[in-house]
Design a protein around this motif. Structure first.
Motif, mmCIF file in Angstrom:
data_model
loop_
_atom_site.group_PDB
_atom_site.id
_atom_site.type_symbol
_atom_site.label_atom_id
_atom_site.label_comp_id
_atom_site.label_asym_id
_atom_site.label_seq_id
_atom_site.Cartn_x
_atom_site.Cartn_y
_atom_site.Cartn_z
ATOM 1 N N GLU A 573 1.246 -0.982 0.672
ATOM 2 C CA GLU A 573 0.310 -0.312 -0.166
ATOM 3 C C GLU A 573 1.086 1.358 0.115
ATOM 4 O OE1 GLU A 573 -2.568 0.107 3.348
ATOM 5 O OE2 GLU A 573 -3.688 -1.797 2.155
ATOM 6 N N HIS A 576 2.191 2.009 -3.496
ATOM 7 C CA HIS A 576 0.895 2.531 -4.909
ATOM 8 C C HIS A 576 1.310 3.724 -4.084
ATOM 9 C CE1 HIS A 576 -1.207 -1.197 -6.305
ATOM 10 N NE2 HIS A 576 -0.913 -2.030 -5.345
ATOM 11 N N LYS A 577 1.138 4.040 -2.896
ATOM 12 C CA LYS A 577 1.194 5.931 -2.382
ATOM 13 C C LYS A 577 2.437 6.392 -2.785
ATOM 14 C CE LYS A 577 -0.694 8.836 1.543
ATOM 15 N NZ LYS A 577 -1.052 8.871 2.871
#
Length: 682
Positions: A573, A576-577
């Motif tokens: 995650e 992705h960020k």
């Protein structure tokens, strides 16, 4: 007929997909006594694991990802006809329950490709340990109070240390089942009236790491023992009170090694259910402490006198007489008076009339994992316990030092004893492209420790088509906290993201190129474990051996930073960020977890301990754990094929484990090879 044994199987959440098949295998060999479906607090799952296994799991989110953090199943079984066999473990040669050990290996290999999705106990001592931590009861109490009908019950509770210790009675109840220890003195008031006595509890423990993580799965603000496993004084919160524990272990030099071992071997359980030394060991260790550690034995007179009557020793309230008594006892038992790592000048040499008892031997220890070798002297622990802890962590969980003593008959002993006389106190040897990188730690009076690296042989660098390895210039040891350690200590996601944002920004700025999508190849080793944060919150890079021979894709470098970060956060995650935030193409998020699996599947060696194993390692000239990192993914498919051919040339493919054969075939055919080639073509 052999005595029955009770054992446990633990099926972590992800293993429960095969629950029925596994239970069928267990029932075929054991009597089912009880099943417990246990749920831990998901936010504290890794802390629970740290306390359960006795070594650090915090920040290793891949473990949580692999095993799952939901409800898991504990199966209590009985073996009515136990057989024993000796196996080599991280704790040395151990006699284990043969059926338990074999079934564990079979289940892991048959259902989970060798992954550690199930745990089981191998010895009755391990059963006592695990039951007490998981269920909060001793094995004896459980067998007395539980209805052992084979039925399943549900429990929602963390391990005892996670939710906080409620009383000292609870602490010692758990220690009695989980750790080998003995309280050395002032135990008369324990556990109820401790504050009427000394300000700390002095213990001898067999395994300091197991002891610490059983009691404290989290570091505290007094001592961060995850960075310093040799922190001898730690505090323990019990209810609303804070107690100090002063622990010792056999090779720390507090007492002679053999004397410390005998204290533990002959310990007895007193009327308050606390393990203490037996009368003889208690009498002489108190005399030693009062006359050789200190010049104050009078405070122990009220304790020593009744013990002397029980062991038929004439007692006199006279320092010189008692000092001579303990010196003669040390001589008789061939015990020495070593240097203590905690307080190096603790020993009162003037009180040792027999000078041959004074032991200033700066012992050497050796740790090896087949790929790296680390040799160090006792002095390193005294000078830089944090560095010693960091180095030992590369070899897995900390094990008792006695298992790793470098003995005079070892051919490396004499050579390193000579180097020791020149002020060298530690040496690390790592394979690098068929060469060896040697790191030497030098201690000079009134100066910080000096680190010198050399690539043995010529030339003074080594390279492949893609990477160059070159030792950094000699430097003094730098103080500070690594980015990795800082990340591991952060609990809030916003704090983790803030630190990573500053760290990534520093790398992208310091190693920028004219092409905004790439960084200089020298950024390769700029990972969180190779960067310190100083007092002004500046980043200081060190230990950068490798450089990539061309520029590095920023998206790949971001992935590399995250995969080498030790933190309680989802790396996928975060990738992705940060890609979105930095305007980078999301190229590698699919392999954040697969990367570790690729390495493990390819490099798990089927040739345990044979000369052929060494042949394979030497052919590649790199440690298994780092070689996959050196081979660029452009050439990964050819690499796997080459590896498979090499294996097959050493031994017939039919003799390989099924898992290894399947891994080679699977990864050669893996569709992501095209992705690898596309993004690493440069």
């Amino acid at each position: 007929m052999n005595k029955t044994e009770q054992h446990l199987f633990v099926l972590w959440e992800k293993a429960r997909e095969k629950e029925q098949e596994i239970l069928k295998e267990i029932k075929a060999q054991f009597t089912m006594l009880k099943e417990y479906e246990i749920e831990w607090n998901k936010d504290r799952f890794l802390d629970n694991l740290s306390s359960f296994y006795g070594h650090d799991h915090t920040g290793i989110i891949e473990i949580e990802y692999e095993r799952g953090n939901g409800k898991f199943l504990v199966v209590l079984v009985e073996d009515n006809d136990p057989l024993q066999k000796n196996v080599h473990t991280t704790k040395g040669e151990v006699s284990v329950n043969q059926k338990m050990y074999n079934l564990k290996q079979e289940i892991r290999n048959e259902f989970f490709e060798g992954k550690y999705l199930i745990h089981c106990t191998n010895t009755i001592e391990e059963t006592r340990h695990d039951i007490c931590l998981l269920l909060g009861k001793s094995l004896a109490d459980l067998l007395k109070t539980e209805t052992l009908d084979g039925q399943r019950v549900s429990i929602s509770q963390n391990l005892p240390a996670i939710d906080g210790w409620k009383s000292l009675e609870q602490v010692f109840y758990v220690l009695n089942e989980t750790c080998e220890y003995a309280v050395l003195r002032s135990f008369e008031l324990l556990p109820g009236n401790f504050h009427e006595g000394d300000g700390d509890i002095d213990l001898m423990v067999a395994d300091p790491q197991e002891f610490l993580f059983t009691l404290f799965p989290e570091s505290n603000h007094f001592v961060d023992y995850k960075k310093n496993i040799f922190a001898f004084m730690v505090h323990l919160k019990v209810g609303e009170e804070v107690l100090w524990l002063h622990f010792k272990f056999p090779l720390d030099g507090y007492y002679d090694f053999k004397m410390s071992k005998k204290i533990l071997k002959t310990r007895v359980l007193n009327k308050n259910n606390i393990y203490i030394p037996n009368d003889e060991m208690l009498f002489y260790e108190l005399l030693y402490h009062g006359t050789i550690h200190k010049n104050n034995v009078a405070k122990y007179y009220p304790i020593l006198k009744p013990i002397s009557e029980r062991i038929n020793i004439e007692f006199k309230e006279d320092f010189k007489y008692l000092n001579n008594l303990v010196v003669q006892w040390l001589c008789k038992n061939n015990y020495k008076c070593p240097m203590h790592l905690d307080v190096f000048r603790l020993r009162q040499d003037k009180n040792i009339s027999e000078k041959r008892l004074i032991d200033n031997d700066n012992q050497l220890f050796i740790y090896q994992n087949g790929f790296d070798t680390f040799i160090f002297s006792k002095w390193l622990i005294a000078c830089e316990p944090n560095y010693a802890t960091t180095m030992l962590s590369h070899f897995g969980p900390f094990n008792n030092l006695e298992q790793h003593l470098l003995l005079p008959e070892n051919k490396l002993y004499k050579e390193h004893k000579k180097l020791q006389k020149r002020g060298e106190i530690a040496w690390s040897y790592k394979k690098r492209f068929g060469r060896v990188m040697k790191t030497t730690i030098i201690d000079k009076p009134n100066k910080p420790l000096k680190i010198v690296r050399n690539l043995l042989g010529f030339p003074k660098f080594a390279s492949s088509k893609y990477l160059t390895v070159k030792p950094e210039p000699a430097r003094y040891m730098i103080g500070g906290v690594t980015v990795n350690d800082k990340l591991r200590g952060l609990k809030e996601l916003c704090d983790i993201e803030d630190l990573l944002e500053r760290f990534i920004g520093t790398i992208f700025d310091e190693f920028k190129t004219e092409n905004s999508n790439y960084l200089k190849g020298t950024a390769w080793d700029a990972v969180p474990s190779n960067c310190l944060i100083d007092k002004k919150e500046n980043f200081i890079f060190f230990d950068r051996e490798y450089s990539y021979n061309s520029d590095i894709d920023k998206s790949y470098m971001l992935w590399r930073i995250l995969i080498y970060s030790n933190m309680n956060a989802n790396k996928k995650e975060l990738y992705h960020k940060f890609c979105k935030q930095l305007g980078l193409e999301d190229k590698y998020s699919w392999c954040v977890y697969i990367d570790g699996k690729v390495h493990a599947d390819i490099w798990k060696n089927p040739l345990d301990g044979s000369a052929k194993e060494d042949f394979i390692r030497n052919a590649f000239g790199m440690p298994v754990r780092t070689y996959a990192e050196i081979i660029p993914y452009t050439n990964l498919q050819n690499f796997v094929l080459k590896f498979g051919k090499l294996l097959c040339s050493v031994i017939p493919i039919k003799k390989l484990r099924k898992k290894t054969r399947d891994s080679l075939i699977k990864w050669v055919k893996h569709p992501h090879y095209k992705t690898f080639k596309r993004y690493f073509r440069q």
